[in-house]
Scaffold this active site. Structure first.
Site, mmCIF file in Angstrom:
data_model
loop_
_atom_site.group_PDB
_atom_site.id
_atom_site.type_symbol
_atom_site.label_atom_id
_atom_site.label_comp_id
_atom_site.label_asym_id
_atom_site.label_seq_id
_atom_site.Cartn_x
_atom_site.Cartn_y
_atom_site.Cartn_z
ATOM 1 N N GLY A 278 1.743 -2.768 8.798
ATOM 2 C CA GLY A 278 1.965 -1.987 7.588
ATOM 3 C C GLY A 278 1.909 -0.515 7.922
ATOM 4 O O GLY A 278 1.413 -0.130 8.989
ATOM 5 N N GLN B 12 0.581 8.453 6.348
ATOM 6 C CA GLN B 12 0.314 8.303 7.791
ATOM 7 C C GLN B 12 1.396 8.947 8.653
ATOM 8 O O GLN B 12 1.199 9.129 9.858
ATOM 9 C CB GLN B 12 0.202 6.825 8.165
ATOM 10 C CG GLN B 12 -1.018 6.133 7.573
ATOM 11 C CD GLN B 12 -1.081 4.695 8.017
ATOM 12 O OE1 GLN B 12 -0.394 3.855 7.437
ATOM 13 N NE2 GLN B 12 -1.868 4.400 9.033
ATOM 14 N N CYS C 57 -6.386 0.156 11.823
ATOM 15 C CA CYS C 57 -5.517 1.150 11.180
ATOM 16 C C CYS C 57 -4.895 2.010 12.264
ATOM 17 O O CYS C 57 -5.586 2.475 13.169
ATOM 18 C CB CYS C 57 -6.331 2.018 10.222
ATOM 19 S SG CYS C 57 -5.331 3.246 9.357
ATOM 20 N N LEU C 58 -3.602 2.249 12.153
ATOM 21 C CA LEU C 58 -2.913 3.068 13.147
ATOM 22 C C LEU C 58 -3.414 4.506 13.136
ATOM 23 O O LEU C 58 -3.240 5.223 14.123
ATOM 24 C CB LEU C 58 -1.395 3.027 12.897
ATOM 25 C CG LEU C 58 -0.749 1.639 13.092
ATOM 26 C CD1 LEU C 58 0.689 1.655 12.608
ATOM 27 C CD2 LEU C 58 -0.840 1.197 14.550
ATOM 28 N N HIS D 62 -4.675 -2.377 1.809
ATOM 29 C CA HIS D 62 -4.973 -1.346 2.810
ATOM 30 C C HIS D 62 -3.956 -0.202 2.705
ATOM 31 O O HIS D 62 -4.326 0.984 2.721
ATOM 32 C CB HIS D 62 -4.962 -2.012 4.200
ATOM 33 C CG HIS D 62 -5.064 -1.084 5.370
ATOM 34 N ND1 HIS D 62 -6.124 -1.121 6.258
ATOM 35 C CD2 HIS D 62 -4.230 -0.114 5.839
ATOM 36 C CE1 HIS D 62 -5.939 -0.199 7.191
ATOM 37 N NE2 HIS D 62 -4.797 0.418 6.972
ATOM 38 N N GLU D 63 -2.667 -0.556 2.575
ATOM 39 C CA GLU D 63 -1.628 0.488 2.473
ATOM 40 C C GLU D 63 -1.759 1.264 1.171
ATOM 41 O O GLU D 63 -1.592 2.490 1.147
ATOM 42 C CB GLU D 63 -0.227 -0.126 2.580
ATOM 43 C CG GLU D 63 0.070 -0.916 3.838
ATOM 44 C CD GLU D 63 -0.407 -0.258 5.102
ATOM 45 O OE1 GLU D 63 -0.455 0.981 5.163
ATOM 46 O OE2 GLU D 63 -0.767 -0.980 6.046
ATOM 47 N N HIS E 103 -4.270 3.968 1.318
ATOM 48 C CA HIS E 103 -3.790 5.207 1.965
ATOM 49 C C HIS E 103 -3.151 6.146 0.945
ATOM 50 O O HIS E 103 -3.250 7.379 1.081
ATOM 51 C CB HIS E 103 -2.741 4.883 3.035
ATOM 52 C CG HIS E 103 -3.297 4.471 4.370
ATOM 53 N ND1 HIS E 103 -4.070 5.300 5.141
ATOM 54 C CD2 HIS E 103 -3.157 3.329 5.089
ATOM 55 C CE1 HIS E 103 -4.384 4.683 6.276
ATOM 56 N NE2 HIS E 103 -3.849 3.473 6.272
HETATM 57 O O1 GNR Z 1 -1.427 -2.725 11.867
HETATM 58 C C1 GNR Z 1 -2.317 -2.836 11.020
HETATM 59 N N1 GNR Z 1 -3.068 -3.965 11.018
HETATM 60 C C2 GNR Z 1 -3.929 -4.317 9.986
HETATM 61 C C3 GNR Z 1 -4.816 -5.368 10.196
HETATM 62 C C4 GNR Z 1 -5.676 -5.767 9.192
HETATM 63 C C5 GNR Z 1 -5.648 -5.123 7.975
HETATM 64 C C6 GNR Z 1 -4.785 -4.067 7.754
HETATM 65 C C7 GNR Z 1 -3.921 -3.667 8.749
HETATM 66 S S1 GNR Z 1 -2.810 -2.362 8.446
HETATM 67 C C8 GNR Z 1 -2.586 -1.743 10.067
HETATM 68 C C9 GNR Z 1 -1.518 -0.664 10.095
HETATM 69 C C10 GNR Z 1 -1.976 0.513 9.269
HETATM 70 O O2 GNR Z 1 -2.761 1.334 9.640
HETATM 71 N N2 GNR Z 1 -1.503 0.614 8.056
HETATM 72 O O3 GNR Z 1 -1.906 1.592 7.247
HETATM 73 NI NI NI Z 2 -3.920 2.079 7.901
#
Ligand code: GNR
Ligand code: NI
Length: 171
Positions: free
Chosen positions: A46, A51, A94-95, A136-137, A140
């Site tokens: 995601g 980001q 999270c990236l 999660h997205e 952000h």
């Molecule tokens: O790549 C991602 N893996 C992930 C694993 C578990 C829960 C959420 C994520 S999102 C993350 C990519 C990211 O930072 N998205 O904002």
């Molecule tokens: Ni993230």
């Protein structure tokens, strides 16, 4: 399509509430496509517009594994229309917090309304990893990172390490 640089925490751009898009026009479609390319390249499941330094309410997700056919989902102005009563913990990464992971408890299933890549109003029901990833997205878009859901001890440890790594990279 372009691979965009990913903003790494701590960074004020990750703490801002993003603005809704008026409609999904060619500019937003371009952003969605660039975000997908950036996400697949990373690789991640995601990505949210803040980001990549764009303060607008756009996310992309694809939770399929590498041996499956891709299933990209692009959303503008996502809003939760239903949350399950049951929660579940999931290990998140999270990236923008590279190489750090923690368990986060969230509703295990959701329904979300959004505008798709063609500016069509849609609703999607998701559970398990997809529900986790969409939440999660969406966090952000409100300036919230997964570390904001864990203990202050763990959050500060992760943020301190990232601050150090940034200082080292500057020198
Ligand atoms: O790549 C991602 N893996 C992930 C694993 C578990 C829960 C959420 C994520 S999102 C993350 C990519 C990211 O930072 N998205 O904002
Ligand atoms: Ni993230």
């Amino acid at each position: 399509m372009t691979i965009l640089p990913i903003v790494i925490a701590p960074d004020p751009r990750l703490k801002i509430k993003a603005k809704p898009v008026e409609s999904v026009d060619d500019g937003i479609r371009q952003l969605m496509d660039d975000m997908l390319e950036t996400m697949y390249d990373a690789p991640g499941i995601g990505l949210a517009a803040p980001q990549v330094g764009e303060s607008c309410r756009v996310i992309v997700v694809d939770v399929t594994s590498e041996d499956e056919e891709r299933n990209p989902v692009c959303m503008a102005n996502p809003e939760l229309s239903w949350l399950s009563d049951d929660d579940r913990p999931h290990e998140e990464g999270c990236l923008s917090l590279p190489e750090h992971y923690a368990e986060v408890v969230r509703p295990e299933a959701i329904r979300v309304t959004y505008l798709d890549r063609d500016n069509v109003a849609c609703e999607l029901e998701a559970d398990d990893l997809l529900a986790t990833c969409i939440q999660h997205e969406m966090d952000h878009l409100d300036g919230i990172l997964f570390v904001d859901h864990v203990s202050a001890l763990k959050r500060n440890m992760i943020l301190r390490k990232l601050t150090k790594a940034k200082k080292l990279a500057q020198k």
